[in-house]
Design an enzyme around this catalytic site. Structure first.
Site, PDB file in Angstrom:
ATOM      1  N   THR A 190       0.896  -1.134   0.036  1.00 36.89           N
ATOM      2  CA  THR A 190       0.035  -0.103   0.065  1.00 36.89           C
ATOM      3  C   THR A 190       0.943   1.216   0.016  1.00 36.89           C
ATOM      4  O   THR A 190       1.636   1.405   0.625  1.00 36.89           O
ATOM      5  CB  THR A 190      -0.978  -0.057   1.297  1.00 36.89           C
ATOM      6  N   SER A 321      16.113  -1.392 -26.636  1.00 35.24           N
ATOM      7  CA  SER A 321      16.752   0.221 -26.528  1.00 35.24           C
ATOM      8  C   SER A 321      17.676  -0.128 -27.944  1.00 35.24           C
ATOM      9  O   SER A 321      18.057  -1.453 -28.429  1.00 35.24           O
ATOM     10  CB  SER A 321      17.438  -0.053 -25.396  1.00 35.24           C
ATOM     11  N   LYS A 327      18.353  -5.148 -23.058  1.00 36.04           N
ATOM     12  CA  LYS A 327      17.328  -4.433 -22.527  1.00 36.04           C
ATOM     13  C   LYS A 327      15.649  -4.828 -23.192  1.00 36.04           C
ATOM     14  O   LYS A 327      15.730  -4.596 -24.477  1.00 36.04           O
ATOM     15  CB  LYS A 327      17.481  -2.947 -22.547  1.00 36.04           C
TER      16      LYS A 327
END
Length: 476
Positions: A190, A321, A327
Site C-alpha cells: 500500500t 533499446s 534491454k
C-alpha cells in the site's frame, strides 16, 4: 476531365459538376469541400455506415407499409441498403467525420449513395432523381436530427459488442493466471510500501473482477442506447412524418439489426438529449482508468530485472533499446496506458460537446461520434494485445516472492491481535533497525512460542484473512 465524366446536379446554391462514377451527389460533394478537417472519412466507421443503411431500410419499409412510398421505389431502396450493409459502396461515404450541421452531411451522403444505387437497380442513371429522389424518397418521414442519432446509437452498440468480446478474453486470461498463481505467496503493498502477505493469484484475480464490473456497466450503457428518436424528425414533433411512422420504423429497425430498440416516450427530449452518449463515454473512461492502473501495476511488478521489484516476468516481444543491448521494455502495457490517456481525453471532448447543445438540438454529435467510435476501437485493440502479447505469457518469480515475504515487516500485522499493538510496533521497529526477521524478534523476546509464531505468520494463512481471524485468540 471530359464533360462526359461529370453529371450536373443542382441544390439551393446552384449547379455543381459531380463525377459520373460517384454514387454520392452534390450535397456530399459540398461537404467534402467544406470540411477537410481530420482526413478521417465516414468509411473509417463501417458500423455507422451499416447503421445508416439500416435506418434508411427501416424507413423505406415503414413508408411502404403506410402506402407513402411506391413499392417499386421501396424495393429498390431496400435492396440498395442491403448491399451497403453487406459491405458494398462503403468507399462512397466520403464526408469527413467532423462536420458542421449536426450530421446533415452524413445523412445527405447516405441518402445520395442509397438513391443512386437504387436508381441503377431500377434501370436508371445515377443522378436521374426524377425517378427516385434522395430526399423525397430515401429521406421520407425523416430528418437528419432523428436519422443520424438513431444510426449512431445502433452503430455504437455494434462496436461495443466487439469491445465486450475483447474484455471477456482479457478477463479469462487474468482468471487463468489467478489459478496458475494461486499458491504463489508475495508481499502486498500500500502506497508502494510493504503491507501484508497475499498471493499473486489474488492479485491477478482482482484484475479479472475489475473487468467483470465494467462489462456489466457497458451492457447497461448499451441498453440505454436502445432508446431512439426516429420519427421525431426535426425537433421531436414528428412534422412531415406519418403518425404511425415512428413505431413502425422502430419495429422494422429492430428486426433488421436484431437489437432491442424502442421509441423514446418524449421525442422532443430525446432529440436534444445526449445523456446516453455521455454515460457510455463515462463507462469507457472508467474502463480506461482501470486498464491503465493494471498496466501501471504490471510495469512495477516486472521492473528490473535486477534493480526493480522483479516479481513477474512479462513476455519479451521486441528489443527495448537502440543503445542498451539486452534491454527489454514493457511495451504492451505502455501502449495500453497511452490508449487510456486518449480515451480519458476524449471523454472531456464528449462532455464539452454534450454540454454545448442548445435548445432543441445538439449540433455537435459528429464529434461525440468520432470520439466514441475511436474509444471503442482503441479499447478493443488494447484488450486484445494485452491478452495475447502480455498477460498470457506472464511468469512468476516464485522463490524471490517467497523470500521477500519472510523479510517484510508487514508480517507483524498478524501478531497485533495476539501481543497488542504496542509490542507489535516495538518488534517491527527493532526488526527494521537490525535487518532481522519479525519472527526472530518476537521469539527472542518470548512474546509467543516458536510454534505459535510459525502458525500465525504462515504466509499461506496470512493470505486467507478470514481463516486467520477465526483462529485468533485474545492477547495474554
Amino acid at each position: 476531365m471530359a464533360d462526359d465524366m461529370f453529371r450536373i446536379e443542382h441544390d439551393l446554391l446552384g449547379d455543381q459538376p459531380v463525377p459520373h462514377y460517384a454514387y454520392f451527389g452534390i450535397h456530399t460533394l459540398r461537404a467534402v469541400h467544406n470540411f477537410p478537417i481530420t482526413g478521417t472519412r465516414l468509411t473509417a466507421y463501417p458500423d455507422l455506415i451499416n447503421a445508416l443503411a439500416s435506418v434508411k431500410q427501416a424507413a423505406a419499409e415503414a413508408n411502404r407499409d403506410l402506402r407513402l412510398l411506391d413499392p417499386a421505389k421501396a424495393d429498390a431502396v431496400i435492396a440498395a441498403c442491403e448491399e451497403i450493409r453487406s459491405g458494398k459502396l462503403h468507399d462512397q461515404f466520403v464526408v469527413d467525420v467532423i462536420q458542421g450541421g449536426a450530421g446533415t452531411s452524413t445523412n445527405m451522403n447516405a441518402n445520395e449513395v442509397i438513391a443512386n444505387r437504387a436508381l441503377e437497380l431500377m434501370g436508371h442513371e445515377r443522378g436521374q432523381y426524377q425517378h427516385l429522389h434522395p430526399l423525397d424518397d430515401v429521406n421520407a418521414g425523416q430528418s437528419t436530427n432523428d436519422a443520424y442519432p438513431t444510426a449512431l446509437r445502433v452503430a455504437l452498440q455494434s462496436a461495443a459488442a466487439r469491445l465486450r468480446e475483447a474484455m471477456t478474453l482479457l478477463r479469462q486470461a487474468f482468471r487463468a493466471k489467478a489459478d496458475e498463481f494461486a499458491g504463489v505467496v508475495k508481499t502486498g503493498r500500500t502506497q508502494l510500501q510493504d503491507a501484508v502477505p497475499m498471493t499473486l493469484g489474488q492479485e491477478f484475480g482482482a484484475y479479472a473482477v475489475m473487468l467483470e464490473q465494467d462489462d456489466q456497466l457497458l451492457a447497461e450503457a448499451c441498453a440505454l442506447l436502445g432508446e431512439i428518436n426516429l420519427g421525431g424528425t426535426a425537433i421531436g414533433t414528428g412534422l412531415n412524418a406519418h403518425p404511425g411512422f415512428a413505431a413502425l420504423a422502430c419495429s422494422h429497425l429492430s428486426a433488421i439489426t436484431g437489437l432491442p430498440l424502442f421509441t423514446a416516450p418524449d421525442l422532443i427530449e430525446a432529440t436534444q438529449d445526449t445523456g446516453a452518449l455521455v454515460h457510455l463515454s463515462g463507462v469507457l473512461k472508467r474502463l480506461a482508468v482501470k486498464l491503465s492502473k493494471i498496466c501501471n501495476d504490471l510495469r512495477l511488478l516486472a521492473s528490473g530485472p535486477r534493480a526493480g521489484l522483479g516479481e513477474i516476468n512479462l513476455p519479451p516481444v521486441q528489443a527495448g533499446s537502440s543503445i542498451m543491448p539486452g534491454k527489454v521494455n514493457p511495451v504492451v502495457p505502455e501502449a495500453v496506458n497511452q490508449i487510456a490517456f486518449k480515451v480519458i481525453g476524449n471523454d472531456v471532448a464528449i462532455t464539452m460537446a454534450a454540454e454545448a447543445g442548445q435548445l432543441q438540438l445538439n449540433a455537435f454529435e459528429p464529434l461525440i461520434a468520432h470520439c466514441l467510435f475511436d474509444d471503442l476501437a482503441l479499447l478493443s485493440a488494447g484488450c486484445v494485445i494485452l491478452t495475447e502479447r502480455c498477460i498470457s505469457g506472464i511468469t512468476a518469480n516464485a522463490d524471490h516472492l517467497r523470500a521477500t515475504v519472510h523479510r517484510t515487516i508487514g508480517m507483524i500485522t498478524a501478531l497485533t491481535p495476539h501481543v497488542g499493538y504496542a509490542q507489535a510496533s516495538a518488534a517491527a521497529e527493532e526488526a527494521l533497525a537490525t535487518h532481522r526477521s519479525v519472527a526472530d524478534i518476537v521469539a527472542e523476546h518470548n512474546l509467543l512460542s516458536p510454534e505459535e509464531i510459525g502458525e500465525i505468520l504462515s504466509p499461506e494463512r496470512l493470505a486467507q484473512p478470514h481463516a486467520l481471524l477465526a483462529d485468533a485468540r485474545p492477547s495474554q
